[in-house]
Design a protein around this motif. Structure first.
Motif, PDB file in Angstrom:
ATOM      1  N   ASN A  47      82.008  15.878  25.854  1.00 30.84           N
ATOM      2  CA  ASN A  47      81.439  14.963  24.865  1.00 30.84           C
ATOM      3  C   ASN A  47      80.227  14.239  25.430  1.00 30.84           C
ATOM      4  OD1 ASN A  47      83.323  15.603  22.937  1.00 30.84           O
ATOM      5  ND2 ASN A  47      84.645  13.851  23.364  1.00 30.84           N
ATOM      6  N   THR A  48      80.332  13.806  26.668  1.00 29.69           N
ATOM      7  CA  THR A  48      79.219  13.109  27.305  1.00 29.69           C
ATOM      8  C   THR A  48      78.024  14.040  27.457  1.00 29.69           C
ATOM      9  OG1 THR A  48      80.803  11.770  28.536  1.00 29.69           O
ATOM     10  CG2 THR A  48      78.546  11.758  29.311  1.00 29.69           C
ATOM     11  N   ALA A  49      78.285  15.269  27.864  1.00 27.19           N
ATOM     12  CA  ALA A  49      77.193  16.231  28.024  1.00 27.19           C
ATOM     13  C   ALA A  49      76.532  16.530  26.681  1.00 27.19           C
ATOM     14  CB  ALA A  49      77.720  17.519  28.646  1.00 27.19           C
ATOM     15  N   THR A  50      77.327  16.640  25.633  1.00 26.78           N
ATOM     16  CA  THR A  50      76.784  16.895  24.302  1.00 26.78           C
ATOM     17  C   THR A  50      75.914  15.730  23.840  1.00 26.78           C
ATOM     18  OG1 THR A  50      78.759  18.168  23.761  1.00 26.78           O
ATOM     19  CG2 THR A  50      77.381  17.456  21.927  1.00 26.78           C
ATOM     20  N   ILE A  51      76.386  14.515  24.057  1.00 27.76           N
ATOM     21  CA  ILE A  51      75.617  13.331  23.671  1.00 27.76           C
ATOM     22  C   ILE A  51      74.311  13.259  24.453  1.00 27.76           C
ATOM     23  CG2 ILE A  51      75.606  10.809  23.745  1.00 27.76           C
ATOM     24  CD1 ILE A  51      78.594  10.935  23.054  1.00 27.76           C
ATOM     25  N   ILE A  52      74.386  13.558  25.747  1.00 28.72           N
ATOM     26  CA  ILE A  52      73.176  13.523  26.576  1.00 28.72           C
ATOM     27  C   ILE A  52      72.162  14.554  26.086  1.00 28.72           C
ATOM     28  CG2 ILE A  52      72.287  14.027  28.889  1.00 28.72           C
ATOM     29  CD1 ILE A  52      74.786  12.672  30.001  1.00 28.72           C
ATOM     30  N   VAL A  53      72.619  15.748  25.754  1.00 29.66           N
ATOM     31  CA  VAL A  53      71.719  16.791  25.264  1.00 29.66           C
ATOM     32  C   VAL A  53      71.101  16.387  23.926  1.00 29.66           C
ATOM     33  CG1 VAL A  53      71.670  19.160  24.379  1.00 29.66           C
ATOM     34  CG2 VAL A  53      72.819  18.669  26.530  1.00 29.66           C
ATOM     35  N   ILE A  54      71.907  15.813  23.042  1.00 32.14           N
ATOM     36  CA  ILE A  54      71.380  15.383  21.737  1.00 32.14           C
ATOM     37  C   ILE A  54      70.343  14.280  21.910  1.00 32.14           C
ATOM     38  CG2 ILE A  54      72.016  14.201  19.597  1.00 32.14           C
ATOM     39  CD1 ILE A  54      74.644  15.785  19.679  1.00 32.14           C
ATOM     40  N   VAL A  55      70.633  13.311  22.771  1.00 31.56           N
ATOM     41  CA  VAL A  55      69.681  12.223  23.019  1.00 31.56           C
ATOM     42  C   VAL A  55      68.409  12.772  23.646  1.00 31.56           C
ATOM     43  CG1 VAL A  55      69.297  10.150  24.414  1.00 31.56           C
ATOM     44  CG2 VAL A  55      71.410  10.407  23.135  1.00 31.56           C
ATOM     45  N   LEU A  56      68.547  13.714  24.557  1.00 31.89           N
ATOM     46  CA  LEU A  56      67.378  14.322  25.200  1.00 31.89           C
ATOM     47  C   LEU A  56      66.510  15.057  24.178  1.00 31.89           C
ATOM     48  CD1 LEU A  56      66.455  14.463  28.169  1.00 31.89           C
ATOM     49  CD2 LEU A  56      67.369  16.764  28.228  1.00 31.89           C
ATOM     50  N   PHE A  57      67.139  15.825  23.300  1.00 32.73           N
ATOM     51  CA  PHE A  57      66.383  16.496  22.243  1.00 32.73           C
ATOM     52  C   PHE A  57      65.719  15.480  21.313  1.00 32.73           C
ATOM     53  CE2 PHE A  57      68.931  20.548  22.828  1.00 32.73           C
ATOM     54  CZ  PHE A  57      67.849  21.259  23.307  1.00 32.73           C
ATOM     55  N   GLY A  58      66.402  14.377  21.054  1.00 30.24           N
ATOM     56  CA  GLY A  58      65.825  13.321  20.233  1.00 30.24           C
ATOM     57  C   GLY A  58      64.575  12.743  20.871  1.00 30.24           C
ATOM     58  N   PHE A  59      64.639  12.467  22.172  1.00 30.57           N
ATOM     59  CA  PHE A  59      63.468  11.949  22.873  1.00 30.57           C
ATOM     60  C   PHE A  59      62.321  12.955  22.869  1.00 30.57           C
ATOM     61  CE2 PHE A  59      66.209   8.865  25.383  1.00 30.57           C
ATOM     62  CZ  PHE A  59      65.678   7.756  24.749  1.00 30.57           C
ATOM     63  N   ILE A  60      62.647  14.218  23.055  1.00 30.45           N
ATOM     64  CA  ILE A  60      61.615  15.253  23.037  1.00 30.45           C
ATOM     65  C   ILE A  60      60.983  15.342  21.653  1.00 30.45           C
ATOM     66  CG2 ILE A  60      61.240  17.750  23.197  1.00 30.45           C
ATOM     67  CD1 ILE A  60      63.309  17.752  25.483  1.00 30.45           C
ATOM     68  N   ALA A  61      61.813  15.278  20.607  1.00 29.67           N
ATOM     69  CA  ALA A  61      61.292  15.340  19.240  1.00 29.67           C
ATOM     70  C   ALA A  61      60.390  14.148  18.945  1.00 29.67           C
ATOM     71  CB  ALA A  61      62.446  15.393  18.242  1.00 29.67           C
ATOM     72  N   VAL A  62      60.803  12.964  19.357  1.00 23.52           N
ATOM     73  CA  VAL A  62      59.978  11.769  19.136  1.00 23.52           C
ATOM     74  C   VAL A  62      58.674  11.884  19.917  1.00 23.52           C
ATOM     75  CG1 VAL A  62      59.850   9.277  19.609  1.00 23.52           C
ATOM     76  CG2 VAL A  62      61.879  10.240  18.547  1.00 23.52           C
ATOM     77  N   GLY A  63      58.745  12.390  21.136  1.00 26.32           N
ATOM     78  CA  GLY A  63      57.537  12.575  21.939  1.00 26.32           C
ATOM     79  C   GLY A  63      56.573  13.563  21.307  1.00 26.32           C
ATOM     80  N   LEU A  64      57.091  14.691  20.846  1.00 29.67           N
ATOM     81  CA  LEU A  64      56.228  15.684  20.198  1.00 29.67           C
ATOM     82  C   LEU A  64      55.642  15.165  18.897  1.00 29.67           C
ATOM     83  CD1 LEU A  64      58.251  18.967  20.817  1.00 29.67           C
ATOM     84  CD2 LEU A  64      56.088  18.294  21.861  1.00 29.67           C
ATOM     85  N   PHE A  65      56.436  14.428  18.128  1.00 28.20           N
ATOM     86  CA  PHE A  65      55.943  13.844  16.886  1.00 28.20           C
ATOM     87  C   PHE A  65      54.843  12.815  17.166  1.00 28.20           C
ATOM     88  CE2 PHE A  65      56.383  10.856  13.248  1.00 28.20           C
ATOM     89  CZ  PHE A  65      56.018  11.744  12.252  1.00 28.20           C
ATOM     90  N   SER A  66      55.043  12.007  18.211  1.00 27.87           N
ATOM     91  CA  SER A  66      54.023  11.028  18.592  1.00 27.87           C
ATOM     92  C   SER A  66      52.744  11.727  19.039  1.00 27.87           C
ATOM     93  CB  SER A  66      54.533  10.136  19.719  1.00 27.87           C
ATOM     94  OG  SER A  66      55.663   9.430  19.306  1.00 27.87           O
ATOM     95  N   PHE A  67      52.882  12.802  19.804  1.00 28.82           N
ATOM     96  CA  PHE A  67      51.715  13.555  20.261  1.00 28.82           C
ATOM     97  C   PHE A  67      50.968  14.153  19.070  1.00 28.82           C
ATOM     98  CE2 PHE A  67      49.822  17.576  21.736  1.00 28.82           C
ATOM     99  CZ  PHE A  67      48.966  17.073  22.702  1.00 28.82           C
ATOM    100  N   PHE A  68      51.714  14.706  18.101  1.00 30.52           N
ATOM    101  CA  PHE A  68      51.099  15.275  16.904  1.00 30.52           C
ATOM    102  C   PHE A  68      50.350  14.208  16.118  1.00 30.52           C
ATOM    103  CE2 PHE A  68      51.577  16.007  12.294  1.00 30.52           C
ATOM    104  CZ  PHE A  68      50.762  17.132  12.173  1.00 30.52           C
TER     105      PHE A  68
END
Length: 103
Positions: A47-68
Motif C-alpha cells: 500500500n505504501t509503495a502504491t501511494i508513493i508511486v501515485i504521488v510520484l506520478f502526480g508530481f510528474i504530471a504537475v511538473g509537465l503541466f507547469s512546463f507546458f
C-alpha cells in the motif's frame, strides 16, 4: 507589524513541521500501528509503495503541466512582442504625407 508577521510565520512553520512529522511512523503517536504492523507487514508495504508511486506520478504530471503552460506563455509573449515590432516598423502613410516625403 513585523513582530506579528514573524510570530505568524514561526507558528506556521511549527504547525507544518508537526503535520509532516505525523507522516513519519517513528514520530507518530499511534501506538496501535506498532502492534498491528507485525501482522500485516506485506500489505502495508505494498500500500505504501502504491501511494508513493501515485504521488510520484502526480508530481510528474504537475511538473509537465507547469512546463507546458510556461512554454505556452513564452510563445504568447513572443507573438505579442513580434506584433509590437511589426507595428513599430509598419509604414505609416499619414506620417509620410505630413512630412512631405510623399506627394
Amino acid at each position: 507589524m513585523t513582530e506579528i508577521s514573524r510570530s505568524r510565520s514561526v507558528r506556521f512553520l511549527l504547525f507544518s513541521a508537526s503535520v509532516c512529522l505525523q507522516f513519519i511512523p517513528g514520530f507518530s503517536d499511534d501506538s496501535t500501528s506498532s502492534e498491528s504492523s507485525s501482522k500485516s507487514k506485506p500489505s502495508t508495504n505494498s500500500n505504501t509503495a502504491t501511494i508513493i508511486v501515485i504521488v510520484l506520478f502526480g508530481f510528474i504530471a504537475v511538473g509537465l503541466f507547469s512546463f507546458f503552460l510556461f512554454k505556452l506563455w513564452q510563445k504568447k509573449k513572443r507573438d505579442e512582442q513580434h506584433a509590437r515590432l511589426l507595428k513599430l516598423f509598419e509604414e505609416d502613410d499619414e506620417l509620410e504625407f505630413e512630412l512631405g516625403l510623399r506627394a
